[in-house]
Design an enzyme around this catalytic site. Structure first.
Site, PDB file in Angstrom:
ATOM      1  N   HIS A 114      -8.774   0.518  -7.136  1.00 34.44           N
ATOM      2  CA  HIS A 114      -9.991   1.277  -7.426  1.00 34.44           C
ATOM      3  C   HIS A 114      -9.748   2.523  -8.285  1.00 34.44           C
ATOM      4  O   HIS A 114     -10.109   3.639  -7.951  1.00 34.44           O
ATOM      5  CB  HIS A 114     -10.898   1.541  -6.213  1.00 34.44           C
ATOM      6  N   HIS A 143      -9.526  -0.961   9.898  1.00 34.73           N
ATOM      7  CA  HIS A 143     -10.278  -0.406   8.752  1.00 34.73           C
ATOM      8  C   HIS A 143     -10.899  -1.578   8.006  1.00 34.73           C
ATOM      9  O   HIS A 143     -10.223  -2.568   7.722  1.00 34.73           O
ATOM     10  CB  HIS A 143      -9.272   0.353   7.876  1.00 34.73           C
ATOM     11  N   GLU A 201     -12.114  -1.747   4.943  1.00 38.43           N
ATOM     12  CA  GLU A 201     -12.037  -1.878   3.486  1.00 38.43           C
ATOM     13  C   GLU A 201     -11.411  -3.235   3.137  1.00 38.43           C
ATOM     14  O   GLU A 201     -10.535  -3.743   3.847  1.00 38.43           O
ATOM     15  CB  GLU A 201     -11.237  -0.723   2.855  1.00 38.43           C
ATOM     16  N   ASP A 243      -9.223  -4.559   1.305  1.00 44.17           N
ATOM     17  CA  ASP A 243      -7.785  -4.856   1.215  1.00 44.17           C
ATOM     18  C   ASP A 243      -7.171  -5.144   2.584  1.00 44.17           C
ATOM     19  O   ASP A 243      -6.078  -5.713   2.667  1.00 44.17           O
ATOM     20  CB  ASP A 243      -7.025  -3.718   0.511  1.00 44.17           C
ATOM     21  N   HIS A 255      -9.234   6.505   5.850  1.00 39.04           N
ATOM     22  CA  HIS A 255      -9.839   6.848   4.576  1.00 39.04           C
ATOM     23  C   HIS A 255     -11.369   6.734   4.568  1.00 39.04           C
ATOM     24  O   HIS A 255     -12.065   7.508   3.905  1.00 39.04           O
ATOM     25  CB  HIS A 255      -9.147   5.910   3.579  1.00 39.04           C
ATOM     26  N   ASP A 310      -4.096   2.990   6.451  1.00 37.11           N
ATOM     27  CA  ASP A 310      -3.901   3.670   5.160  1.00 37.11           C
ATOM     28  C   ASP A 310      -2.980   4.893   5.277  1.00 37.11           C
ATOM     29  O   ASP A 310      -2.269   5.228   4.316  1.00 37.11           O
ATOM     30  CB  ASP A 310      -5.248   4.129   4.591  1.00 37.11           C
ATOM     31  N   TYR A 319       0.234   8.198  -3.515  1.00 42.66           N
ATOM     32  CA  TYR A 319      -0.806   7.503  -2.742  1.00 42.66           C
ATOM     33  C   TYR A 319      -1.750   8.526  -2.092  1.00 42.66           C
ATOM     34  O   TYR A 319      -2.974   8.407  -2.163  1.00 42.66           O
ATOM     35  CB  TYR A 319      -0.121   6.635  -1.675  1.00 42.66           C
ATOM     36  N   HIS A 377       0.138  -0.386   3.785  1.00 43.55           N
ATOM     37  CA  HIS A 377       0.591  -0.503   2.396  1.00 43.55           C
ATOM     38  C   HIS A 377       2.041  -0.017   2.325  1.00 43.55           C
ATOM     39  O   HIS A 377       2.367   1.046   2.871  1.00 43.55           O
ATOM     40  CB  HIS A 377      -0.231   0.387   1.453  1.00 43.55           C
TER      41      HIS A 377
END
Ligand code: FEO
Length: 362
Positions: free
Chosen positions: A24, A78, A80, A82, A142, A163, A191, A222
């Site tokens: 993003h 989370h 999101e 990903d 996040h 995250d 990051y 990640h």
């Protein structure tokens, strides 16, 4: 594709996306990973998942340990994309119960039609027979739905931090010890600068709680898993969440015919009298992600643009837009620029930077 063991009965079953160059808008020259983890025991638990196109890779890795149908619970830290892209498929194949926060459950329903999630709040636990999971919501680290999950098993405490503490470091290595502290911390900083920065206050609160919980292993969603260098990532996060600054100034600009670049070099030379390090970013040659990385520890920025058609250059507009979202703190600024028209770029830049919270100086 096979699973990779992280600790006794905990496996990496995620995916490496070596081709991703824009997360993003954040430039990821080495790609990214989507880390899902499988805990095996009296109950088998999948922690998070992967971006949807990598669903089969995740399932294959899980199947190298046990049949997907044997998963009892799925924890979604989370929503999101990903991390949630393969949750629906994993839940459908296994019939496993999904656990997440209330905010996450709402998103999973909206995004994938997943219903019936068990929602958890701070301090809730999930008994898994020979081990226990406990949940700690970390809203806005996040998205509003974020949480982290602790697993205590065999005397070891693992934090699945989603995250938080992540890095866009794409490698087949799984541990901080394998890639080295310097590489892992460098990517963790970039990051943070490009993902977590606007939520520094929330991250600081989460950091205090994590430090108090004293995990032996931190497994983010990640990048690599922190084992030996946990104190180092804590130190970095304390700096990033706090007021830490270096004697660093940045000269950031775009140029039409070289005039603004000439000004940039002169301004930089002046700044070298006051700051031990001055770094230059021509926005036609530098990515905003790298500028933002440096901004975290910088004290001063000089931002320049020629006036083009009565306004600023597009690359400088993109910088200001990116800064508006990421909200870098503790910066003074000055502006500069050439003009073939009546001017206006400098005023526009100054107004934007002031609105972001930077203080004009010089
Ligand atoms: Fe890695 Fe906020 O998702």
């Amino acid at each position: 594709m096979t699973a990779k063991q992280i600790t006794d009965n905990v496996y990496f079953v995620g995916a490496a996306d070596y081709n991703c160059r824009s997360f993003h808008g954040y430039h990821t020259p080495g790609g990214v990973t989507y880390n899902a983890y499988l805990i095996t025991g009296e109950k088998n638990v999948l922690i998070d998942s992967v971006k949807a196109p990598f669903t089969d890779e995740m399932l294959e890795r899980i199947e190298s340990v046990l049949p997907v149908g044997k998963i009892d619970y799925i924890v979604c830290n989370h929503a999101e994309n990903d991390h949630s892209g393969a949750i629906a498929k994993a839940a459908q194949l296994s019939g496993a119960q999904v656990y997440c926060t209330v905010a996450c459950a709402k998103l999973l329903e909206k995004m994938y039609g997943i219903t019936g999630c068990k929602t958890v709040k701070a301090g809730d636990t999930l008994g898994c027979g020979d081990y226990t999971l406990s949940f700690m919501p970390t809203p806005f680290v996040h998205w509003p739905d974020n949480m982290v999950t602790f697993c205590e098993k065999g005397g070891k405490k693992i934090l699945f931090s989603n995250d938080a503490f992540g890095q866009h470091l794409c490698t087949n290595e799984r541990f901080d010890t394998a890639v080295g502290a310097a590489a892992a911390l460098k990517e963790a900083k970039t990051y943070f600068a490009n993902i977590v920065l606007p939520y520094s206050k929330q991250a600081a609160n989460a950091l205090d709680a994590v430090i108090a919980a004293n995990p032996d292993v931190i497994a983010p969603s990640h990048g690599i898993v922190w084992t030996t260098h946990i104190p180092d990532i804590y130190d970095l996060y304390k700096k990033l969440c706090g007021d830490y600054k270096q004697e660093l100034a940045l000269v950031i600009y775009d140029t039409m015919w070289g005039g603004t670049q000439k000004q940039a070099l002169q301004i930089g030379a002046n700044l070298e009298q006051s700051y031990s390090t001055v770094k230059y970013f021509n926005l036609s040659a530098s990515h905003l992600s790298d500028v933002m990385d440096e901004m975290c520890f910088a004290k001063h920025i000089a931002v320049g643009s020629p006036t083009l058609n009565g306004t600023i250059m597009p690359n400088v507009a993109a910088l200001l837009c990116y800064m508006k979202g990421l909200k870098p703190r503790g910066l003074t600024f000055e502006v500069f620029g050439t003009k073939g028209w009546a001017g206006g770029a400098e005023k526009e830049i100054a107004e934007s930077l002031t609105e972001i919270g930077c203080i004009q100086k010089g």
